[in-house]
Each structure stands twice: as structure tokens, then as C-alpha cells.
Design a protein around this motif. Structure first.
Motif, short mmCIF file in Angstrom:
data_model
loop_
_atom_site.label_atom_id
_atom_site.label_comp_id
_atom_site.label_asym_id
_atom_site.label_seq_id
_atom_site.Cartn_x
_atom_site.Cartn_y
_atom_site.Cartn_z
N SER A 241 0.80 -1.23 0.00
CA SER A 241 0.00 0.00 0.00
C SER A 241 0.83 1.27 0.00
CB SER A 241 -0.94 0.00 1.21
OG SER A 241 -0.21 -0.13 2.41
N SER A 242 2.14 1.18 0.20
CA SER A 242 2.99 2.38 0.16
C SER A 242 3.36 2.77 -1.27
CB SER A 242 4.26 2.16 0.98
OG SER A 242 5.04 1.12 0.42
N ASN A 243 3.08 1.90 -2.23
CA ASN A 243 3.41 2.17 -3.64
C ASN A 243 2.26 2.90 -4.33
OD1 ASN A 243 6.06 0.73 -4.41
ND2 ASN A 243 4.96 -0.80 -3.22
N HIS A 244 2.61 3.90 -5.14
CA HIS A 244 1.61 4.61 -5.93
C HIS A 244 2.06 4.72 -7.39
CE1 HIS A 244 0.79 6.04 -1.75
NE2 HIS A 244 -0.41 5.64 -2.13
N SER A 245 2.96 3.85 -7.78
CA SER A 245 3.40 3.77 -9.17
C SER A 245 4.01 2.40 -9.41
CB SER A 245 4.41 4.87 -9.51
OG SER A 245 5.61 4.68 -8.78
N ALA A 246 4.09 2.03 -10.69
CA ALA A 246 4.67 0.73 -11.05
C ALA A 246 5.22 0.81 -12.46
CB ALA A 246 3.63 -0.38 -10.96
N PHE A 247 6.38 0.21 -12.67
CA PHE A 247 6.94 0.09 -14.01
C PHE A 247 6.48 -1.24 -14.62
CE2 PHE A 247 10.00 3.25 -12.45
CZ PHE A 247 10.00 4.13 -13.53
N ILE A 248 5.98 -1.17 -15.84
CA ILE A 248 5.55 -2.35 -16.57
C ILE A 248 6.57 -2.60 -17.67
CG2 ILE A 248 3.71 -3.34 -17.98
CD1 ILE A 248 1.77 -1.47 -16.47
N GLU A 249 7.18 -3.77 -17.65
CA GLU A 249 8.29 -4.07 -18.54
C GLU A 249 7.84 -4.93 -19.74
OE1 GLU A 249 11.17 -2.76 -17.84
OE2 GLU A 249 11.03 -2.27 -15.70
N ASN A 250 8.73 -4.99 -20.75
CA ASN A 250 8.55 -5.87 -21.92
C ASN A 250 7.24 -5.59 -22.66
OD1 ASN A 250 10.99 -7.26 -21.26
ND2 ASN A 250 9.85 -8.43 -19.73
N VAL A 251 6.94 -4.31 -22.83
CA VAL A 251 5.70 -3.90 -23.50
C VAL A 251 5.99 -3.74 -25.00
CG1 VAL A 251 3.95 -2.11 -23.67
CG2 VAL A 251 4.89 -2.73 -21.44
N PRO A 252 5.24 -4.40 -25.87
CA PRO A 252 5.45 -4.20 -27.31
C PRO A 252 5.10 -2.78 -27.72
CG PRO A 252 3.51 -5.56 -26.92
CD PRO A 252 4.19 -5.40 -25.60
N ALA A 253 5.88 -2.23 -28.64
CA ALA A 253 5.66 -0.85 -29.08
C ALA A 253 4.44 -0.76 -29.99
CB ALA A 253 6.90 -0.34 -29.81
N ARG A 254 3.88 0.46 -30.05
CA ARG A 254 2.76 0.80 -30.93
C ARG A 254 1.56 -0.13 -30.71
NH1 ARG A 254 7.41 1.60 -33.80
NH2 ARG A 254 7.75 3.73 -34.52
N SER A 255 1.20 -0.30 -29.46
CA SER A 255 0.04 -1.10 -29.09
C SER A 255 -0.74 -0.36 -28.02
CB SER A 255 0.47 -2.48 -28.55
OG SER A 255 1.21 -3.19 -29.52
N CYS A 256 -2.05 -0.59 -28.00
CA CYS A 256 -2.91 0.06 -27.01
C CYS A 256 -3.15 -0.89 -25.85
CB CYS A 256 -4.24 0.45 -27.65
SG CYS A 256 -5.33 1.33 -26.51
N PHE A 257 -2.89 -0.41 -24.65
CA PHE A 257 -3.06 -1.22 -23.45
C PHE A 257 -4.11 -0.61 -22.53
CE2 PHE A 257 0.91 -2.89 -24.87
CZ PHE A 257 0.94 -4.19 -24.41
N GLN A 258 -4.89 -1.48 -21.92
CA GLN A 258 -5.76 -1.06 -20.83
C GLN A 258 -5.07 -1.41 -19.53
OE1 GLN A 258 -10.15 -1.59 -20.78
NE2 GLN A 258 -9.79 -2.82 -18.95
N ILE A 259 -4.86 -0.40 -18.69
CA ILE A 259 -4.20 -0.59 -17.40
C ILE A 259 -5.22 -0.30 -16.31
CG2 ILE A 259 -2.36 0.23 -15.89
CD1 ILE A 259 -0.79 0.94 -18.42
N SER A 260 -5.34 -1.23 -15.36
CA SER A 260 -6.32 -1.10 -14.28
C SER A 260 -5.62 -1.26 -12.94
CB SER A 260 -7.41 -2.17 -14.41
OG SER A 260 -8.04 -2.11 -15.68
N VAL A 261 -6.09 -0.51 -11.95
CA VAL A 261 -5.54 -0.59 -10.60
C VAL A 261 -6.70 -0.82 -9.63
CG1 VAL A 261 -4.14 0.52 -8.82
CG2 VAL A 261 -3.69 0.99 -11.24
N SER A 262 -6.56 -1.83 -8.77
CA SER A 262 -7.56 -2.14 -7.74
C SER A 262 -6.90 -2.05 -6.37
CB SER A 262 -8.12 -3.55 -7.93
OG SER A 262 -8.66 -3.73 -9.22
N ALA A 263 -7.67 -1.64 -5.37
CA ALA A 263 -7.20 -1.64 -3.99
C ALA A 263 -7.71 -2.89 -3.29
CB ALA A 263 -7.69 -0.39 -3.26
N VAL A 264 -6.85 -3.53 -2.50
CA VAL A 264 -7.20 -4.78 -1.82
C VAL A 264 -7.32 -4.51 -0.33
CG1 VAL A 264 -6.55 -7.17 -1.40
CG2 VAL A 264 -5.94 -6.08 -3.57
#
Length: 380
Positions: A241-264
């Protein structure tokens, strides 16, 4: 000559008794030991006039190197003995698994749930993981299963399902991890979720903590990312819960991504908050429109999605254009939701029409798709 280590006897968790042959005319023995292939410093113990030594704090299911030397009565030290290498016994896993789920809603009346979890790291497994036990609990129903995979295909998703997963080795099972598979709208969700393309096949997702954040959000956050509009597998990570950002690796270029964040919160989850992100420094407009491949009942059109390399951004809507003759002004119908793949064109009188489509990104409307001829008969 250096002493000869004869064996190691393991006692309580993390403790061992190392033995060696007696060495004439010696009075002090110095033992050093270290995790194999580790940058940690050597640990040392010293024994007076003995043939064994107890050590503590050994990590389970780990390879250690032991060396021994002795000091003779003349005050000279021997060389270190040859490496004595051994593996400590397994121990019960003490960490809970990070678990999540994916719901396939391709069949709206019977959505299927798949339970997901991250495997233990070698240090967390404390032995060889032999399998996982999965339990799904409903109001008056319990479904149990076993697998060696890191996923489990559940039954039809129900509002009351709670999933529980444990991993086990030869010594026992990890503490159970539990989670409700339905988001709880009453729980505060993360705010202002955004994502930025960083280049080098990396994206950075950011968010603010939920309004009225409380320490009860002990489960932290789950970040998911998936190719927008696709049926590909969901990728996910769990953060405290102390994190408010994340790096997402190995993402293919020129693609559309849906990114979702949920609290547990304990075993419950907030509604996810999502954003669309295009994996390029700049978003553009589509180079072509959707391809209409079939008509049904005269006025219903079906189309295929624009190939990813021609989208140049995240598609946010479609527009259908209908032209009665080459000299008339086309009538537009839209915006049409990006999840749709069919559309019933309203108010068409008998006759021949020309129909085409466009797609829009957040930057604007793209190029026209191929025109088709549509015929509406008198007896429709």
C-alpha cells in the motif's frame, strides 16, 4: 595439514552441528561458512579443543559452503580445509501467495473465473513446491482442486465466491491466501490512474490512494495490463500500500493497453480504475477504417478491427457513414462503442446505399474504410 570436516547434522530449524576429525597438537578451531553463490560475508565461529561446532540462522533448502582451520600450539594456523558443501533441509513456507483472478465474460450469462497466483521465489518456497491447493467457497457450496500450475480454471463466477490458495512442499503448506472474486463497490478505489510510455518497452502507471484511505487496505494494490480489445491473458502484479506507481516491462511498441488498478482490503477488492495508454511517444489517427465483411437482415453490418499496426493509437469509438448516392451528403451514425462489432443502421428506406466506417483515437478521426454497397429490399 588442515582439518577434515566429516559431516553436518541438522537440528532445529536453521541450526546444525558440524563435526571434524581430531587434529593432534591443536587447540583452537575456526569455522567459516557462507551461502553458496552469495555476496554475503563469511560467518565465523571459534571453538577451543573440540571436534564439533553448532551454528544457527541457516536458511532452509539452501546450499552452504563450510571451511575449517586450526591453530597449533606453536601459534601457527593451518590452511583452510577443502570446501564442505551441503544443502539445508526444507521448511514449511511461511509467506502467503499473491493471488488474483481473471473473469472471462465472453459468455455473458455464464462468466468463467480463472484463479491466478505468483509462484514463490526460491527463498520464499523454503523447499521444492510440490503443488497448490485451491478452494472456491460460495454461499452453500465448496469447490476444491489441486494443480501444479500457477493458475486454476474455476467454475461459473458467482457473486459470493471467495477463493483460497495454498502452496506446499514436503514439510507442509503455506498460510492460506483468500480473496473475493467480485469487486465491492462500497470500498474506496484508487484515484487518478494514469500511464506514460517511457520508451525502451516500458510503461509507468501511477495513481493516488483511495479517498479516506485507511490501514485496513492491508492487501495493497493490484495492477493489471492487457492489450485493449483483445482476448489475450491479463498480466498483473501486486504491490504493497505504500506504492503509488509501477513500471511495466517488456511492452510491445505501438500497441494500445488497458491498465487497471484495484485496492485490496483484507480479502475484498475495490472496483478497478482503468486507463488506456498507447505504447509510443505520440498517438496518431488510424490509417484506415474498420473492414465491413458481412450484412445481416439488410441493415445490420458486421466489421473486423483495424490491424494494430494501422491504428496508431487507442481506438475510442467508431462512426458509420451512409450515402444514398454519390451526390448526397453522407449521414453519420455514432459514436459507436469500441467494444461493438455490429451495428443496425436505422431508418433505411428501400434502395441502394453506400456504407463505410471510420475509427477515432483520442487525437481524432482516422481514414475511411472500404465502401460497401447495401441494398434494402421493398419486402424487408
Amino acid at each position: 595439514r588442515p582439518p577434515v570436516i566429516t559431516g553436518v547434522d541438522y537440528m532445529a530449524s536453521g541450526a546444525a552441528r558440524l563435526s571434524w576429525e581430531p587434529v593432534p597438537d591443536s587447540h583452537t578451531f575456526q569455522l567459516q561458512y557462507q551461502l553458496r553463490r552469495s555476496s554475503k560475508p563469511w560467518l565465523k565461529e571459534e571453538v577451543q579443543n573440540g571436534t564439533h561446532c553448532k551454528v544457527w540462522g541457516l536458511e532452509p533448502f539452501s546450499n552452504y559452503t563450510f571451511q575449517l582451520r586450526c591453530c597449533f600450539s606453536q601459534g601457527l594456523w593451518s590452511d583452510w580445509s577443502r570446501d564442505y558443501i551441503c544443502r539445508t533441509p526444507e521448511a514449511v513456507p511461511t509467506k502467503q501467495l499473491d493471488i488474483w483472478y481473471m473473469v472471462n465474460r465472453s459468455e455473458p450469462h455464464s462468466p468463467q473465473v480463472t484463479v491466478l497466483w505468483k509462484p514463490f521465489s526460491p527463498a520464499e518456497s523454503r523447499g521444492k513446491i510440490l503443488g497448490y491447493n485451491v478452494t472456491l467457497r460460495g454461499n452453500a457450496e465448496i469447490v476444491t482442486g489441486h494443480t501444479t500450475n500457477t493458475w486454476y480454471p474455476g467454475d461459473t463466477a458467482r457473486a459470493a465466491w471467495t477463493i483460497t490458495v495454498t502452496g506446499y512442499n514436503s514439510q507442509g503448506s503455506s498460510p492460506p491466501s483468500s480473496l473475493s472474486i467480485q469487486p465491492s463497490p462500497d470500498l474506496p478505489a484508487p484515484r487518478k490512474v494514469s500511464a506514460t510510455w517511457m520508451g525502451g518497452h516500458r510503461m509507468r502507471a501511477e495513481w493516488l490512494e483511495p479517498a479516506g484511505w485507511q490501514s485496513s487496505m492491508s492487501g495493497g494494490y493490484v495492477v493489471e495490463w492487457v492489450l485493449a480489445g483483445s482476448n489475450s491473458d491479463v498480466n498483473w502484479m501486486k504491490l504493497n500500500s505504500s506504492n503509488h506507481s509501477a513500471f511495466i516491462e517488456n511492452v510491445p511498441a505501438r500497441s494500445c493497453f488497458q491498465i487497471s488498478v484495484s485496492a485490496v482490503y483484507e480479502a475484498r477488492v475495490s472496483q478497478p480504475v482503468s486507463t488506456l495508454t498507447y505504447s509510443a511517444l505520440q498517438e496518431g489517427t488510424p490509417l484506415s477504417g474498420p473492414s465491413i465483411y458481412e450484412t445481416v437482415q439488410g441493415n445490420v453490418i458486421l466489421w473486423r478491427e483495424i490491424p494494430p499496426d494501422r491504428q496508431l493509437g487507442c481506438i475510442v469509438s467508431y462512426t458509420v457513414y451512409v450515402e444514398e448516392n454519390p451526390n448526397s451528403k453522407p449521414v453519420s451514425h455514432g459514436p459507436i462503442e469500441v467494444s461493438q462489432r455490429r451495428y443496425a443502421i436505422p431508418d433505411l428506406k428501400p434502395g441502394t446505399y453506400y456504407v463505410w466506417m471510420t475509427a477515432s483515437t483520442r487525437v481524432g478521426e482516422g481514414q475511411k474504410g472500404a465502401r460497401i454497397q447495401l441494398y434494402i429490399s421493398q419486402d424487408r
